[in-house]
Scaffold this motif. Structure first.
Motif, PDB file in Angstrom:
ATOM      1  N   ASP A  30       0.832  -1.094   0.116  1.00  0.00           N
ATOM      2  CA  ASP A  30      -0.115   0.024   0.003  1.00  0.00           C
ATOM      3  C   ASP A  30       0.967   1.226  -0.093  1.00  0.00           C
ATOM      4  O   ASP A  30       1.701   1.580   0.937  1.00  0.00           O
ATOM      5  CB  ASP A  30      -0.718   0.059   1.294  1.00  0.00           C
ATOM      6  CG  ASP A  30      -2.053   1.122   1.280  1.00  0.00           C
ATOM      7  OD1 ASP A  30      -1.967   1.915   0.221  1.00  0.00           O
ATOM      8  OD2 ASP A  30      -2.594   1.289   2.206  1.00  0.00           O
ATOM      9  N   ASN A  31       0.738   2.117  -1.119  1.00  0.00           N
ATOM     10  CA  ASN A  31       1.655   3.320  -1.145  1.00  0.00           C
ATOM     11  C   ASN A  31       0.771   4.758  -0.792  1.00  0.00           C
ATOM     12  O   ASN A  31       1.076   5.569  -1.250  1.00  0.00           O
ATOM     13  CB  ASN A  31       2.132   3.463  -2.598  1.00  0.00           C
ATOM     14  CG  ASN A  31       3.309   2.471  -2.740  1.00  0.00           C
ATOM     15  OD1 ASN A  31       3.749   1.937  -2.099  1.00  0.00           O
ATOM     16  ND2 ASN A  31       3.713   2.421  -4.070  1.00  0.00           N
ATOM     17  N   THR A  32      -0.471   4.313   0.006  1.00  0.00           N
ATOM     18  CA  THR A  32      -1.028   5.810   0.328  1.00  0.00           C
ATOM     19  C   THR A  32      -0.380   6.068   1.522  1.00  0.00           C
ATOM     20  O   THR A  32      -0.128   5.547   2.526  1.00  0.00           O
ATOM     21  CB  THR A  32      -2.512   5.352   0.526  1.00  0.00           C
ATOM     22  OG1 THR A  32      -2.956   4.261   1.470  1.00  0.00           O
ATOM     23  CG2 THR A  32      -3.225   4.935  -0.640  1.00  0.00           C
ATOM     24  N   ALA A  44       4.541  11.273   2.257  1.00  0.00           N
ATOM     25  CA  ALA A  44       3.182  10.929   1.421  1.00  0.00           C
ATOM     26  C   ALA A  44       3.257  11.844   0.357  1.00  0.00           C
ATOM     27  O   ALA A  44       2.808  11.467  -0.952  1.00  0.00           O
ATOM     28  CB  ALA A  44       1.996  11.610   2.365  1.00  0.00           C
ATOM     29  N   VAL A  47       5.568   9.935  -2.346  1.00  0.00           N
ATOM     30  CA  VAL A  47       4.812   8.790  -2.780  1.00  0.00           C
ATOM     31  C   VAL A  47       3.464   9.187  -3.876  1.00  0.00           C
ATOM     32  O   VAL A  47       3.600   8.721  -5.006  1.00  0.00           O
ATOM     33  CB  VAL A  47       4.321   8.153  -1.746  1.00  0.00           C
ATOM     34  CG1 VAL A  47       3.330   6.780  -1.933  1.00  0.00           C
ATOM     35  CG2 VAL A  47       5.303   7.843  -0.811  1.00  0.00           C
ATOM     36  N   ALA A  48       2.848  10.207  -3.317  1.00  0.00           N
ATOM     37  CA  ALA A  48       1.789  10.657  -4.467  1.00  0.00           C
ATOM     38  C   ALA A  48       2.191  11.170  -5.561  1.00  0.00           C
ATOM     39  O   ALA A  48       1.530  10.867  -6.663  1.00  0.00           O
ATOM     40  CB  ALA A  48       0.742  11.636  -3.690  1.00  0.00           C
ATOM     41  N   GLY A  51       2.604   8.553  -8.441  1.00  0.00           N
ATOM     42  CA  GLY A  51       1.603   7.897  -8.899  1.00  0.00           C
ATOM     43  C   GLY A  51       1.121   6.411  -8.649  1.00  0.00           C
ATOM     44  O   GLY A  51       0.026   6.011  -9.432  1.00  0.00           O
ATOM     45  N   ARG A  53      -0.464   3.974  -6.042  1.00  0.00           N
ATOM     46  CA  ARG A  53      -1.053   3.990  -5.137  1.00  0.00           C
ATOM     47  C   ARG A  53      -0.912   2.565  -4.446  1.00  0.00           C
ATOM     48  O   ARG A  53      -1.026   2.295  -3.140  1.00  0.00           O
ATOM     49  CB  ARG A  53      -2.594   4.295  -5.100  1.00  0.00           C
ATOM     50  CG  ARG A  53      -3.014   5.482  -5.721  1.00  0.00           C
ATOM     51  CD  ARG A  53      -4.378   5.729  -5.426  1.00  0.00           C
ATOM     52  NE  ARG A  53      -5.193   5.004  -6.659  1.00  0.00           N
ATOM     53  CZ  ARG A  53      -5.303   5.375  -7.836  1.00  0.00           C
ATOM     54  NH1 ARG A  53      -5.008   6.482  -8.234  1.00  0.00           N
ATOM     55  NH2 ARG A  53      -6.118   4.618  -8.485  1.00  0.00           N
ATOM     56  N   SER A  54      -0.705   1.285  -5.196  1.00  0.00           N
ATOM     57  CA  SER A  54      -0.230   0.093  -4.653  1.00  0.00           C
ATOM     58  C   SER A  54       0.409  -0.777  -5.904  1.00  0.00           C
ATOM     59  O   SER A  54       0.253  -0.330  -6.943  1.00  0.00           O
ATOM     60  CB  SER A  54      -1.724  -0.561  -4.352  1.00  0.00           C
ATOM     61  OG  SER A  54      -2.428  -0.745  -5.503  1.00  0.00           O
ATOM     62  N   ALA A 278      -1.451   2.960 -11.878  1.00  0.00           N
ATOM     63  CA  ALA A 278      -1.931   3.419 -10.483  1.00  0.00           C
ATOM     64  C   ALA A 278      -1.980   2.188  -9.596  1.00  0.00           C
ATOM     65  O   ALA A 278      -1.798   2.413  -8.245  1.00  0.00           O
ATOM     66  CB  ALA A 278      -2.903   4.287 -10.418  1.00  0.00           C
ATOM     67  N   GLN A 279      -2.648   1.114  -9.857  1.00  0.00           N
ATOM     68  CA  GLN A 279      -3.034   0.097  -9.054  1.00  0.00           C
ATOM     69  C   GLN A 279      -2.007  -1.034  -9.116  1.00  0.00           C
ATOM     70  O   GLN A 279      -1.564  -1.756  -8.059  1.00  0.00           O
ATOM     71  CB  GLN A 279      -4.088  -0.665  -9.229  1.00  0.00           C
ATOM     72  CG  GLN A 279      -5.448   0.409  -9.465  1.00  0.00           C
ATOM     73  CD  GLN A 279      -5.492   1.372 -10.506  1.00  0.00           C
ATOM     74  OE1 GLN A 279      -5.020   0.769 -11.623  1.00  0.00           O
ATOM     75  NE2 GLN A 279      -6.044   2.495 -10.226  1.00  0.00           N
TER      76      GLN A 279
END
Length: 325
Positions: A30-32, A44, A47-48, A51, A53-54, A278-279
């Motif tokens: 999990d990259n949130t 954060a 990480v955001a 691009g 998110r996981s 992104a996923q």
């Protein structure tokens, strides 16, 4: 940099994709928010900006062979095919290459396709394009051959230096397609492919012993965008098409800056640009087939749609596929 401009390659050959499959490792990162990987904390906002998110990280038992068997099995099942009817199995992989034997024969054996000719190809992140083009060549050259399983599998997370931003972007996965030869001159199917090499740029991205960690140069993004656009232009031009004729662009995803450069260069609306970056992150040569499998299953890709896939990779290789689902 040049792209070959010979006449159309596969139009009228009867080749088409008749099954898709994928495998994602059990562990999801999990990259949130802020993330600590390899003993290093990434805030954060960093990480955001990347691009992703996981992404999936393969366990020790989830080898390239293990993932490939499961993706190939899913592709065969999706197309209603029996493994023993496979004439050819090609595995694209760059993250886990070994001396001998190649990995593909073991995949074929575990799949139940013991009589298939099985071998590996590389081509870094262009590996799927390389494997599909090679499979198409074999199927058209052998009159009695009808079906090939093309698998692309990478454990990209293993090639990211501990603590680096690559650990927030590089994911693991395997994707597979069944490439089948049917009636010639039927509409649709695999229309064209290209794979080229700019040897002068071979070291733009490298992963060398002993660690094998990926080391990109700053000019990577500009080169990746330029190469992807050259491939797209070549495939569209020699098939008398324009970017507006494409229903979907399903590329190998590098990062958000590359995505933006390719979208802008082709003047494509956002809804035509389809990626699971992104996923799933950047999954190396597996990135195109996992997207085809995942989005076809979800109904985001539909039969009859015209799809362009572009890819670039260390070597410096650049290539693409033009096909109708």
């Amino acid at each position: 940099m040049r792209v070959r401009t010979e006449a159309r390659t596969w139009t009228g050959s009867g080749l088409r994709f008749s099954g898709f499959g994928h495998y994602y490792p059990r562990t999801v990162q999990d990259n949130t928010g802020g993330v600590t990987v390899g003993g290093r904390y990434h805030p954060a906002e960093v990480v955001a900006d990347l691009g992703v998110r996981s992404l999936h990280v393969a366990a020790e038992d989830e080898t390239v062979e293990y993932m490939s068997v499961r993706a190939a099995r899913a592709a065969l099942a999706g197309g209603g095919h029996a493994a023993q009817d496979t004439d050819l199995l090609i595995l694209a992989n760059w993250t886990d290459r070994q001396w001998i034997p190649e990995i593909a024969p073991a995949v074929a054996a575990r799949l139940g396709a013991e009589s298939a000719l099985a071998f590996d190809v590389c081509g870094a992140c262009t590996g799927f394009v390389h494997a599909v083009q090679t499979a198409a060549s074999f199927l058209t050259a052998h009159p009695g051959w009808r079906r090939a399983v093309v698998v692309a599998a990478d454990r990209f997370s293993h090639r990211a230096r501990p603590g680096s931003r690559g650990r927030l972007v590089f994911g693991d996965a395997a994707g597979a397609v069944v490439l089948e030869k049917g009636e010639r001159d039927r509409p649709g199917g695999l229309l064209d492919s290209v794979l080229d090499c700019d040897a002068a740029e071979a070291d733009t991205v490298a992963a060398r012993p002993p660690e094998g960690w990926l080391r990109p140069r700053p000019e990577l993004i500009e080169l990746a965008v330029r190469s992807s656009l050259r491939v797209a232009e070549a495939l569209l031009t020699r098939n008398d098409m324009k970017s507006g004729d494409i229903d979907r662009l399903v590329p190998h995803p590098g990062n958000n800056r590359i995505h933006q450069g390719v979208r802008d260069g082709l003047d494509l609306p956002a809804e035509k640009f389809l990626t699971n970056f992104a996923q799933r992150g950047n999954t190396g040569c597996a990135s195109i087939p996992i997207a085809l499998s995942e989005f076809s299953a979800a109904g985001a890709l539909r039969p009859g749609e015209l799809v362009l896939s572009t890819a670039v990779g260390s070597g410096w290789y650049y290539g693409g596929l033009l096909y109708r689902l």
